[in-house]
Design a protein around this motif. Sequence first.
Motif, PDB file in Angstrom:
ATOM      1  N   ILE A   1       0.700  -1.140   0.348  1.00  0.00           N
ATOM      2  CA  ILE A   1      -0.212  -0.103  -0.339  1.00  0.00           C
ATOM      3  C   ILE A   1       0.805   0.903  -0.266  1.00  0.00           C
ATOM      4  CG2 ILE A   1      -0.267   0.366   2.837  1.00  0.00           C
ATOM      5  CD1 ILE A   1      -3.061   1.022   1.835  1.00  0.00           C
ATOM      6  N   SER A   2       0.290   2.159  -0.322  1.00  0.00           N
ATOM      7  CA  SER A   2       1.451   4.081  -0.212  1.00  0.00           C
ATOM      8  C   SER A   2       0.830   4.045   1.096  1.00  0.00           C
ATOM      9  CB  SER A   2       0.566   4.339  -1.486  1.00  0.00           C
ATOM     10  OG  SER A   2       1.793   5.863  -1.533  1.00  0.00           O
TER      11      SER A   2
ATOM     12  N   PHE B   1      -4.512 -11.498   2.901  1.00  0.00           N
ATOM     13  CA  PHE B   1      -4.007 -11.119   3.591  1.00  0.00           C
ATOM     14  C   PHE B   1      -4.207  -9.188   3.457  1.00  0.00           C
ATOM     15  CE2 PHE B   1      -0.422  -7.435   4.042  1.00  0.00           C
ATOM     16  CZ  PHE B   1       0.716  -8.123   5.496  1.00  0.00           C
ATOM     17  N   PRO B   2      -5.463  -9.640   4.009  1.00  0.00           N
ATOM     18  CA  PRO B   2      -6.632  -8.312   4.135  1.00  0.00           C
ATOM     19  C   PRO B   2      -6.381  -7.094   3.417  1.00  0.00           C
ATOM     20  CG  PRO B   2      -6.865  -9.372   5.844  1.00  0.00           C
ATOM     21  CD  PRO B   2      -5.921 -10.192   5.343  1.00  0.00           C
ATOM     22  N   ARG B   3      -6.533  -6.775   2.908  1.00  0.00           N
ATOM     23  CA  ARG B   3      -6.481  -4.784   2.504  1.00  0.00           C
ATOM     24  C   ARG B   3      -7.018  -4.065   3.103  1.00  0.00           C
ATOM     25  NH1 ARG B   3      -3.387  -2.036  -2.182  1.00  0.00           N
ATOM     26  NH2 ARG B   3      -4.160  -0.204  -2.181  1.00  0.00           N
ATOM     27  N   VAL B   4      -7.975  -4.625   3.559  1.00  0.00           N
ATOM     28  CA  VAL B   4      -8.860  -3.286   4.011  1.00  0.00           C
ATOM     29  C   VAL B   4      -8.005  -3.289   5.319  1.00  0.00           C
ATOM     30  CG1 VAL B   4     -11.196  -3.984   3.198  1.00  0.00           C
ATOM     31  CG2 VAL B   4     -10.238  -5.513   4.847  1.00  0.00           C
ATOM     32  N   LEU B   5      -7.906  -4.200   6.343  1.00  0.00           N
ATOM     33  CA  LEU B   5      -6.577  -4.365   7.680  1.00  0.00           C
ATOM     34  C   LEU B   5      -5.744  -3.217   7.108  1.00  0.00           C
ATOM     35  CD1 LEU B   5      -6.622  -7.098   9.152  1.00  0.00           C
ATOM     36  CD2 LEU B   5      -8.981  -5.370   8.796  1.00  0.00           C
ATOM     37  N   LEU B   6      -4.641  -2.946   6.057  1.00  0.00           N
ATOM     38  CA  LEU B   6      -3.971  -1.916   5.665  1.00  0.00           C
ATOM     39  C   LEU B   6      -4.085  -1.020   6.041  1.00  0.00           C
ATOM     40  CD1 LEU B   6      -1.719  -4.313   2.727  1.00  0.00           C
ATOM     41  CD2 LEU B   6      -0.922  -3.277   5.219  1.00  0.00           C
ATOM     42  N   GLU B   7      -5.316  -0.617   4.348  1.00  0.00           N
ATOM     43  CA  GLU B   7      -5.924   0.198   4.921  1.00  0.00           C
ATOM     44  C   GLU B   7      -6.201   1.335   5.425  1.00  0.00           C
ATOM     45  OE1 GLU B   7      -7.780   0.383  -0.245  1.00  0.00           O
ATOM     46  OE2 GLU B   7      -8.944  -0.596   1.313  1.00  0.00           O
TER      47      GLU B   7
ATOM     48  N   SER C   1       3.361   1.081  11.887  1.00  0.00           N
ATOM     49  CA  SER C   1       3.035  -0.224  11.945  1.00  0.00           C
ATOM     50  C   SER C   1       3.080  -1.345  11.132  1.00  0.00           C
ATOM     51  CB  SER C   1       2.063  -0.746  13.313  1.00  0.00           C
ATOM     52  OG  SER C   1       0.125  -0.247  12.953  1.00  0.00           O
ATOM     53  N   ILE C   2       2.795  -0.280   9.766  1.00  0.00           N
ATOM     54  CA  ILE C   2       2.576  -1.051   8.076  1.00  0.00           C
ATOM     55  C   ILE C   2       3.690  -0.222   7.549  1.00  0.00           C
ATOM     56  CG2 ILE C   2       0.379  -1.946   9.002  1.00  0.00           C
ATOM     57  CD1 ILE C   2      -0.492   0.629   7.283  1.00  0.00           C
ATOM     58  N   ALA C   3       4.629   0.024   8.124  1.00  0.00           N
ATOM     59  CA  ALA C   3       5.784   0.533   7.191  1.00  0.00           C
ATOM     60  C   ALA C   3       6.706  -0.439   6.106  1.00  0.00           C
ATOM     61  CB  ALA C   3       6.715   1.574   8.180  1.00  0.00           C
ATOM     62  N   ARG C   4       6.595  -2.043   6.942  1.00  0.00           N
ATOM     63  CA  ARG C   4       7.388  -2.831   5.994  1.00  0.00           C
ATOM     64  C   ARG C   4       6.728  -3.672   4.287  1.00  0.00           C
ATOM     65  NH1 ARG C   4       6.125  -4.996  10.366  1.00  0.00           N
ATOM     66  NH2 ARG C   4       4.794  -6.508  10.755  1.00  0.00           N
ATOM     67  N   TYR C   5       5.097  -3.124   4.733  1.00  0.00           N
ATOM     68  CA  TYR C   5       3.849  -2.977   4.038  1.00  0.00           C
ATOM     69  C   TYR C   5       4.397  -1.541   2.300  1.00  0.00           C
ATOM     70  CZ  TYR C   5       3.669  -6.766   7.028  1.00  0.00           C
ATOM     71  OH  TYR C   5       3.852  -7.664   8.032  1.00  0.00           O
ATOM     72  N   ASP C   6       4.713  -1.079   2.624  1.00  0.00           N
ATOM     73  CA  ASP C   6       4.235  -0.047   1.891  1.00  0.00           C
ATOM     74  C   ASP C   6       5.251  -0.474   0.988  1.00  0.00           C
ATOM     75  OD1 ASP C   6       3.804   2.929   1.503  1.00  0.00           O
ATOM     76  OD2 ASP C   6       6.223   2.947   0.368  1.00  0.00           O
ATOM     77  N   HIS C   7       4.262   0.181  -0.867  1.00  0.00           N
ATOM     78  CA  HIS C   7       5.049  -0.062  -1.643  1.00  0.00           C
ATOM     79  C   HIS C   7       6.143  -0.349  -2.367  1.00  0.00           C
ATOM     80  CE1 HIS C   7       1.009   0.019  -3.839  1.00  0.00           C
ATOM     81  NE2 HIS C   7       0.700   0.943  -3.963  1.00  0.00           N
TER      82      HIS C   7
END
Length: 324
Positions: free
Chosen positions: A134-135, A236-242, A303-309
């Motif tokens: 995610i961005s 890997f639910p994107r809605v949680l990332l968002e 907490s989700i920095a490692r999932y950034d694009h």
Amino acid sequence: MFIISITDQIGYEHSGELFNLGLYKNKLNDPLDKYRRLRITREFLKVKAIDYVLDFRFRKSAVKEYFVKKLLYRNFKPVYMVRSANLNYYFPKSTSATRLLFKNDPICVLTDQMKELVEQRYGLEHIHIIPNSISVATYQKVKTKKFDNPYIVTAGRLYDHKQFDELIKAYAESELPGKQIDLRILGQGPQLKRLQKQVEKLQLKNRVHFEGFVKKPETYFAGALFFAFCSKFEGFPRVLLESLACGTPVVSTDCPTGPAELLDGSNGILVPHHDFEAFKNALNQLAGDTDLLNQYRENAQASIARYDHQEVNKLWKAFIEGMQ
């Protein structure tokens, strides 16, 4: 980048060049028509000089996959994508047939747990983990959706495995309706009428709101107290990332797979899978503890920095270079 759509149902914005294979499908969808579309697709891959094919299809039929490999992917390099912990979507029922068909092919999954599931069930070895991304920065500018009452939010297709009925039940039994905290459900699907009847029976029509398909769900996520989630299984639910990218904490059951990778104790509450009593208690806890809620909010984006694009793109780059 090219996108091949098997069906003529384009519901989301996309980048790259779209090849709508669904336009070539006849009403009968008979074997000859399927063979014709295989040849059309193969010609497209040749003309465009495609190096790698990321195959997101459901692959339930061993016979069909045999012909796809022989007729479509001959001289091409497919990467088989697995996007759900329900492996029955992506592999034939026969474990021996699956092993024979895919033993030499790269398989790309979303989580460590999914990798373990594939290895244990099928004995496959060439498995790579690349999560959804995610961005994060773009969600820092999201406009907040505002309503008269505070609310919690959930989102997804209204299918049985999403267990919105259990979420509604837990919400009804929680302290939230009495505190005038609403529940807003984003999404559409075949379970809508049944869920609406459930809400009516619980006399919660003024508290539970079905918002339908929402083009920009992040506006709801940003305005919510927190996001609630209790699916039977995921990838890997994107809605949680968002939600976390919007700075909104999450309450979720520990379904396979995804929530455990995202909820680390600093950004929400993870309860045991299918433990709806614990889920209800978590709703009460977060709705009633402003300090804890604000603490989770402060930690959510980091907490989700490692999932950034940019970070996940490094994994893709290493993966592609390793295949060359």
